[in-house]
Design a protein around this motif. Structure first.
Motif, PDB file in Angstrom:
ATOM      1  N   LYS A  14     -24.504  57.387  34.358  1.00  0.00           N
ATOM      2  CA  LYS A  14     -24.657  58.723  34.930  1.00  0.00           C
ATOM      3  C   LYS A  14     -25.618  58.699  36.118  1.00  0.00           C
ATOM      4  N   ASP A  15     -26.705  57.957  35.995  1.00  0.00           N
ATOM      5  CA  ASP A  15     -27.657  57.838  37.099  1.00  0.00           C
ATOM      6  C   ASP A  15     -27.000  57.203  38.327  1.00  0.00           C
ATOM      7  N   PHE A  16     -26.181  56.195  38.101  1.00  0.00           N
ATOM      8  CA  PHE A  16     -25.454  55.546  39.200  1.00  0.00           C
ATOM      9  C   PHE A  16     -24.531  56.540  39.885  1.00  0.00           C
ATOM     10  N   MET A  17     -23.796  57.315  39.092  1.00  0.00           N
ATOM     11  CA  MET A  17     -22.845  58.281  39.655  1.00  0.00           C
ATOM     12  C   MET A  17     -23.556  59.408  40.399  1.00  0.00           C
ATOM     13  N   VAL A  18     -24.679  59.866  39.861  1.00  0.00           N
ATOM     14  CA  VAL A  18     -25.446  60.923  40.532  1.00  0.00           C
ATOM     15  C   VAL A  18     -26.016  60.405  41.848  1.00  0.00           C
ATOM     16  N   ALA A  19     -26.503  59.175  41.841  1.00  0.00           N
ATOM     17  CA  ALA A  19     -27.048  58.599  43.074  1.00  0.00           C
ATOM     18  C   ALA A  19     -25.962  58.456  44.135  1.00  0.00           C
ATOM     19  N   ARG A  20     -24.751  58.187  43.706  1.00  0.00           N
ATOM     20  CA  ARG A  20     -23.666  57.950  44.668  1.00  0.00           C
ATOM     21  C   ARG A  20     -22.953  59.233  45.093  1.00  0.00           C
ATOM     22  N   TYR A  21     -22.717  60.166  44.154  1.00  0.00           N
ATOM     23  CA  TYR A  21     -21.891  61.345  44.447  1.00  0.00           C
ATOM     24  C   TYR A  21     -22.648  62.666  44.367  1.00  0.00           C
ATOM     25  N   GLY A  22     -23.872  62.650  43.935  1.00  0.00           N
ATOM     26  CA  GLY A  22     -24.632  63.891  43.807  1.00  0.00           C
ATOM     27  C   GLY A  22     -24.536  64.451  42.398  1.00  0.00           C
ATOM     28  N   GLU A  23     -25.385  65.417  42.131  1.00  0.00           N
ATOM     29  CA  GLU A  23     -25.481  65.951  40.768  1.00  0.00           C
ATOM     30  C   GLU A  23     -24.269  66.782  40.366  1.00  0.00           C
ATOM     31  N   HIS A  24     -23.484  67.245  41.322  1.00  0.00           N
ATOM     32  CA  HIS A  24     -22.304  68.048  40.973  1.00  0.00           C
ATOM     33  C   HIS A  24     -21.225  67.234  40.268  1.00  0.00           C
ATOM     34  N   VAL A  25     -21.387  65.917  40.211  1.00  0.00           N
ATOM     35  CA  VAL A  25     -20.412  65.078  39.499  1.00  0.00           C
ATOM     36  C   VAL A  25     -20.587  65.210  37.980  1.00  0.00           C
ATOM     37  N   LEU A  26     -21.726  65.727  37.549  1.00  0.00           N
ATOM     38  CA  LEU A  26     -21.980  65.931  36.119  1.00  0.00           C
ATOM     39  C   LEU A  26     -21.497  67.317  35.696  1.00  0.00           C
ATOM     40  N   TYR A  27     -20.845  67.400  34.550  1.00  0.00           N
ATOM     41  CA  TYR A  27     -20.465  68.704  34.016  1.00  0.00           C
ATOM     42  C   TYR A  27     -21.685  69.449  33.494  1.00  0.00           C
ATOM     43  N   LYS A  28     -22.659  68.723  32.972  1.00  0.00           N
ATOM     44  CA  LYS A  28     -23.882  69.330  32.474  1.00  0.00           C
ATOM     45  C   LYS A  28     -25.052  68.783  33.281  1.00  0.00           C
ATOM     46  N   PRO A  29     -25.333  69.387  34.445  1.00  0.00           N
ATOM     47  CA  PRO A  29     -26.433  68.875  35.263  1.00  0.00           C
ATOM     48  C   PRO A  29     -27.780  69.102  34.592  1.00  0.00           C
ATOM     49  N   SER A  30     -28.728  68.266  34.946  1.00  0.00           N
ATOM     50  CA  SER A  30     -30.064  68.393  34.370  1.00  0.00           C
ATOM     51  C   SER A  30     -30.766  69.622  34.940  1.00  0.00           C
ATOM     52  N   LEU A  31     -31.708  70.159  34.172  1.00  0.00           N
ATOM     53  CA  LEU A  31     -32.445  71.326  34.625  1.00  0.00           C
ATOM     54  C   LEU A  31     -33.510  70.877  35.618  1.00  0.00           C
ATOM     55  N   SER A  32     -33.416  71.377  36.820  1.00  0.00           N
ATOM     56  CA  SER A  32     -34.388  71.058  37.850  1.00  0.00           C
ATOM     57  C   SER A  32     -34.758  72.350  38.572  1.00  0.00           C
ATOM     58  N   ARG A  33     -35.690  72.275  39.490  1.00  0.00           N
ATOM     59  CA  ARG A  33     -36.078  73.463  40.252  1.00  0.00           C
ATOM     60  C   ARG A  33     -34.902  74.037  41.025  1.00  0.00           C
ATOM     61  N   GLN A  34     -34.144  73.154  41.638  1.00  0.00           N
ATOM     62  CA  GLN A  34     -33.009  73.618  42.444  1.00  0.00           C
ATOM     63  C   GLN A  34     -31.961  74.300  41.580  1.00  0.00           C
ATOM     64  N   ASN A  35     -31.653  73.721  40.424  1.00  0.00           N
ATOM     65  CA  ASN A  35     -30.667  74.327  39.533  1.00  0.00           C
ATOM     66  C   ASN A  35     -31.192  75.636  38.958  1.00  0.00           C
ATOM     67  N   ALA A  36     -32.463  75.665  38.588  1.00  0.00           N
ATOM     68  CA  ALA A  36     -33.045  76.888  38.044  1.00  0.00           C
ATOM     69  C   ALA A  36     -33.002  78.002  39.090  1.00  0.00           C
ATOM     70  N   LEU A  37     -33.295  77.664  40.320  1.00  0.00           N
ATOM     71  CA  LEU A  37     -33.228  78.641  41.407  1.00  0.00           C
ATOM     72  C   LEU A  37     -31.795  79.113  41.614  1.00  0.00           C
ATOM     73  N   LEU A  38     -30.867  78.182  41.547  1.00  0.00           N
ATOM     74  CA  LEU A  38     -29.453  78.519  41.734  1.00  0.00           C
ATOM     75  C   LEU A  38     -28.967  79.491  40.673  1.00  0.00           C
TER      76      LEU A  38
END
Length: 142
Positions: free
Chosen positions: A93-117
């Motif tokens: 998952k870390d490899f895929m996020v690094a390559r394609y961004g966090e939107h490749v995950l169906y359940k993205p991790s909770l971060s400041r950007q996601n919380a703001l979104l």
């Protein structure tokens, strides 16, 4: 005039040859994904379950198993290769996020950007409701 016709014919011939070669490349890659062999059935199950949790960057509404796009097949093959190489689910998952961004995950991790979104529309909606209630109360008092 004849020069233009010959040039156009040449361009069409070249482009059709490129499309044909891409088709065979995708066909051979599709075979490699469909015929991918794992060392154990457990490893195969792990890879398929992991691919179900990753979103196709091209389709957006399908996971890697459901999607038939060339991009999904490439990513699915990479996931299978990483699982076969012994990588953990989080490493893949870390490899895929690094390559394609966090939107490749169906359940993205909770971060400041996601919380703001997710939080900004809720805060904005509550602010509008409070503003409307205050306006109604002020109007009734007058």
């Amino acid at each position: 005039m004849l020069y233009r016709i010959c040039l156009l014919s040449f361009v069409c011939l070249i482009s059709s040859a490129m499309v044909a070669s891409e088709g065979t490349a995708y066909a051979s890659e599709r075979q490699s994904v469909e015929l991918f062999e794992f060392e154990t059935p457990g490893q195969q199950k792990q890879a398929i379950e992991l691919a179900k949790t990753l979103r196709c960057p091209m389709c957006q509404n399908q996971n890697l198993i459901e999607s038939n796009s060339p991009v999904a097949k490439d990513i699915r093959l990479k996931v299978f290769q990483l699982v076969k190489a012994g990588k953990t689910e989080q490493e893949v998952k870390d490899f895929m996020v690094a390559r394609y961004g966090e939107h490749v995950l169906y359940k993205p991790s909770l971060s400041r950007q996601n919380a703001l979104l997710w939080g900004l529309p809720v805060i904005l909606g509550l602010s509008i409701v409070i503003f409307m209630l205050r306006s109604v109360i002020r109007t009734k008092k007058q």
